[in-house]
Design an enzyme around this catalytic site. Structure first.
Site, PDB file in Angstrom:
ATOM      1  N   LYS D  98      44.375  44.798  43.901  1.00  5.44           N
ATOM      2  CA  LYS D  98      42.931  45.039  43.986  1.00  5.44           C
ATOM      3  C   LYS D  98      42.598  45.089  45.464  1.00  5.44           C
ATOM      4  O   LYS D  98      42.681  44.085  46.173  1.00  5.44           O
ATOM      5  CB  LYS D  98      42.166  43.910  43.290  1.00  5.44           C
ATOM      6  CG  LYS D  98      40.670  44.005  43.479  1.00  5.44           C
ATOM      7  CD  LYS D  98      39.904  43.043  42.587  1.00  5.44           C
ATOM      8  CE  LYS D  98      38.422  43.251  42.742  1.00  5.44           C
ATOM      9  NZ  LYS D  98      37.808  42.328  43.705  1.00  5.44           N
ATOM     10  N   GLY D 159      28.954  37.945  44.210  1.00  5.50           N
ATOM     11  CA  GLY D 159      28.400  36.602  44.076  1.00  5.50           C
ATOM     12  C   GLY D 159      26.886  36.530  44.025  1.00  5.50           C
ATOM     13  O   GLY D 159      26.315  35.462  43.848  1.00  5.50           O
ATOM     14  N   ALA D 185      31.706  42.925  40.590  1.00  8.10           N
ATOM     15  CA  ALA D 185      30.749  42.291  41.507  1.00  8.10           C
ATOM     16  C   ALA D 185      29.314  42.519  41.056  1.00  8.10           C
ATOM     17  O   ALA D 185      28.929  43.625  40.703  1.00  8.10           O
ATOM     18  CB  ALA D 185      30.908  42.761  42.944  1.00  8.10           C
ATOM     19  N   GLY D 186      28.572  41.442  41.120  1.00  6.69           N
ATOM     20  CA  GLY D 186      27.151  41.491  40.841  1.00  6.69           C
ATOM     21  C   GLY D 186      26.772  41.010  39.456  1.00  6.69           C
ATOM     22  O   GLY D 186      25.616  40.682  39.210  1.00  6.69           O
ATOM     23  N   ASN D 207      33.652  36.723  38.815  1.00  2.00           N
ATOM     24  CA  ASN D 207      34.167  35.438  39.260  1.00  2.00           C
ATOM     25  C   ASN D 207      33.044  34.413  39.325  1.00  2.00           C
ATOM     26  O   ASN D 207      32.971  33.493  38.518  1.00  2.00           O
ATOM     27  CB  ASN D 207      34.838  35.615  40.635  1.00  2.00           C
ATOM     28  CG  ASN D 207      35.518  34.354  41.116  1.00  2.00           C
ATOM     29  OD1 ASN D 207      35.414  33.298  40.512  1.00  2.00           O
ATOM     30  ND2 ASN D 207      36.235  34.449  42.214  1.00  2.00           N
ATOM     31  N   THR D 208      32.114  34.610  40.258  1.00  2.00           N
ATOM     32  CA  THR D 208      31.073  33.613  40.490  1.00  2.00           C
ATOM     33  C   THR D 208      30.261  33.310  39.239  1.00  2.00           C
ATOM     34  O   THR D 208      29.918  32.145  38.984  1.00  2.00           O
ATOM     35  CB  THR D 208      30.121  34.115  41.603  1.00  2.00           C
ATOM     36  OG1 THR D 208      30.915  34.429  42.756  1.00  2.00           O
ATOM     37  CG2 THR D 208      29.101  33.063  41.972  1.00  2.00           C
TER      38      THR D 208
END
Lengths: 263, 263, 263, 263
Positions: D98, D159, D185-186, D207-208
């Site tokens: 990635k 994040g 993301a987001g 992730n976050t």
């Protein structure tokens, strides 16, 4: 020639301003002037009648220049609102009223049932009534049925500056309306005001967005321009939205740069 | 005194108009006048150089009144774009260029890599370059690093009238910018233009929203007002957005209507 | 253990399905099964009582598995809605009612005043009332004041699939609620349902999004998963939104690749 | 049978999880299990190679259960990213990567030009490359042209939990894609993940939103359900959005309650 008619009155400006939350009366006065407004709304409950010798809000609003629109801000019930309207009339103010019946202190949202009832009562007493409402198309219809001279749906909670959160329902209200629709509350910036007007609102009413701006008179001017821009765009007819791109330049039938440079 | 500086040039108007898609040249001319613009962008590939005796687009753009900004619309590669820019200079047009490198016909989205490369090449040849880009903050930085005099992020695809779909990333571009940021493409109505300016865009460029409006000159006026309104609001300082309501009228320390009516 | 309580009844599933607009009863039955729903709402006015020997909607809804929630769809007035509720009770259906009073055929928006009045009347007659309303927080309060066992604000017009256009006001309704809030109407896709649940809605009611999907039973399963996902997220506690990025990887105190590769 | 194919690998789960920002490794492990993921991405620069006797992140990721996807988080240049990819291969990790090339610390937005260059270089060295990009459709095309096995557009900054701010451009990327599109993301909540999948994204990476949730394993389960819901909805075919209401109940040809009650 593009006149705003509210009940028996007619205006050229489509921007209505409130009079609360200014840092001082002078700044309010300068802002009203910059805005070009012809209607200013005054909360009767804000008037301090106990110091009649002192400068008052009304001293800073030239009655030759502005039509005062009394409002019932701060009223939680039908009874309070009706009483405030009568008080306004007794003071010699114009016999129209911006009707607010607001039981909730946190979001300042209006009561639909009480607003309909107070509208009926005040119309019977000869008032022209401009009810402040949530963006409820059926309520808007019922208010028109009983004779409201406008409906004033809120874009978002008073003073929140969140813009037109209720836009889709405001569009339905406008589509079905038999009276001018005035967007009232939630406008935070000129883009919000322009958007309301583009969609066919007849006017915008605002207070905090101007009064609490960094430079209120300059923001008042910006709002004037935005309301005029939105109105002009409504009359001019905007382009449709398209999912795809539409080349600004034709792609066929033009002399390409190759032929041009070969010349 | 509130001047827009793009490279070596300075302007008072913050509205830039294109010249494509008008129904006829007369309507274009009237729209340019109503808009107050000082910069008009022309697609070199649109110019028909084969009929030099016939009325041409350029005949309707008064060079004493407007600065022509040549653009590379219709170019799909670095080479094409560079060649068109040179052609513009050879024609005696001002030595600045709105750079479009657009390989995609459906959405007319620009190529980030080719745009950066063409920007470098054209700056080396002495052009002031105004690149049209997707709303990519890092690309915007790299273009500024090599000397672009502005960056022109798109709000949404050209001619789509969808408004500022890329707003959050345009905000980042503005926050980090060392040059004026011009929002280009996607503006469909005055509210879009006002919004861009409120957020700190230095100018707006549009074409279809005016040229294809029902009444282009009236829409051009609306856009002028909206850009000015948005700029004034940016300078005036808008109110913050709030989740809750903020009463326009103070709720403490006022004489209530009860005491007033008991007087 | 995470139980949905509506009045005197309790359920594990938080997805309520309608029974209209399916291509046939078999597809409806398969969809209900896939959805895991425990409550299905039936429009009394849809029931064809003239052909008692023929297969009827009710034959396809297993009463051991599903609790039927009669609704007053198609009623325009208080009187009609009350009469339909009585009819449902007379038929032996559960004595609760999804109350719809809808005078408008185009947007199918409910009448706030009539809904409040019908709610009062039906509660007096011993019904548990679930009123369908516009997303009006004050109306929601008034309905709770008179004893509604839930309030069912609409996300957007029935069958429009536009999602939660009224989201900000639904959030206020949830924040102030003393009863479960059920989002009803407008849900077009699982993301809409998940969003409603994440924000604290107690349940979602939908019909068209499942019945008119390409493959209704598969969409019913998707909706089941989405409602569960949104509920789990509400209980798990989502991250706050941030204007800036938050690196997923710590940027201090880590062995950099330089030191790692030098090892 | 509904398989996600990324380059030479195939998976059933369409949810990819990161490994940063968990409160501890045990919570991470429980979350990975609850999510049903088959791919976990690890930032090589996060690995602490200095304490080889101590418990490490990799000890908590069962290689029989999860395929590790190394990533280049923390790399600001082409060179750094290429070196980290080689390091991953040297460690015996799967030869796919990635790719993140992120010069900006505040918004963690990727560099389009460097990402394209690093993609080319790593493909030449035999890697399967999964580049993380801004939602730029033309860049996505160019990456596919050079052989990227997926493109991973960001919904909003890493994040930030802001959801799919770039949605319209992600839709264009999906429409034009020849490889699976993974939204990365987001994503802040299950509704965001469901929305991405409904629109045709092949998978979601996050992730976050899980690691920093109040209860990460429960949120991981919610995300699993949401991704499956969104995928099912994509396959089932959602209803179109409509400006108007569509009655769930037919309005013609039904026995009205009047006739029913007269029976």
């Amino acid at each position: 020639s593009d006149t705003l008619k509210i009940g028996s009155r007619a205006f050229r400006s489509r921007l209505i301003l409130g009079t609360g939350k200014y840092r001082d009366f002078e700044e309010m006065k300068a802002s009203l002037e910059a805005s070009g407004t012809e209607i200013v709304t005054v909360a009767l409950r804000r008037l301090d009648l106990s110091n009649l010798g002192q400068p008052s809000l009304l001293d800073f609003i030239d009655p030759a220049r502005y039509t005062i629109l009394p409002n019932t801000a701060g009223c939680k019930t039908v009874e309070e609102a009706v009483q405030i309207a009568r008080l306004a009339a007794a003071m010699g103010l114009p016999r129209w009223i911006k009707l607010e019946v607001i039981p909730d202190a946190r979001y300042l949202l209006p009561d639909p049932v009480a607003t309909l009832e107070a509208t009926r009562l005040l119309i019977e007493e000869g008032f022209e009534v401009l009810p402040y409402i949530n963006a409820d198309p059926i309520l808007a219809q019922r208010l028109q049925d009983v004779g409201a001279v406008t409906v004033m749906p809120l874009g978002s909670p008073i003073g929140s500056g969140q813009g037109l959160l209720n836009l889709p329902q405001i569009q339905i209200i406008i589509e079905q309306a038999r009276v001018p629709v005035i967007v009232d509350a939630g406008i935070g910036a000129p883009s919000d005001a322009a958007l309301a007007m583009e969609l066919g609102a007849a006017a915008c009413l605002m207070n905090t967005a101007v009064a609490q701006a960094g430079k209120p008179p300059l923001m008042a001017l910006a709002m004037k321009q935005a309301v005029e821009a939105g109105r002009a765009a409504f009359l001019a007819g905007r382009i449709p939205r398209s999912a795809y791109a539409q080349a600004s330049s034709p792609t066929t039938g033009v002399v390409s740069y190759e032929s041009a440079t070969n010349r």
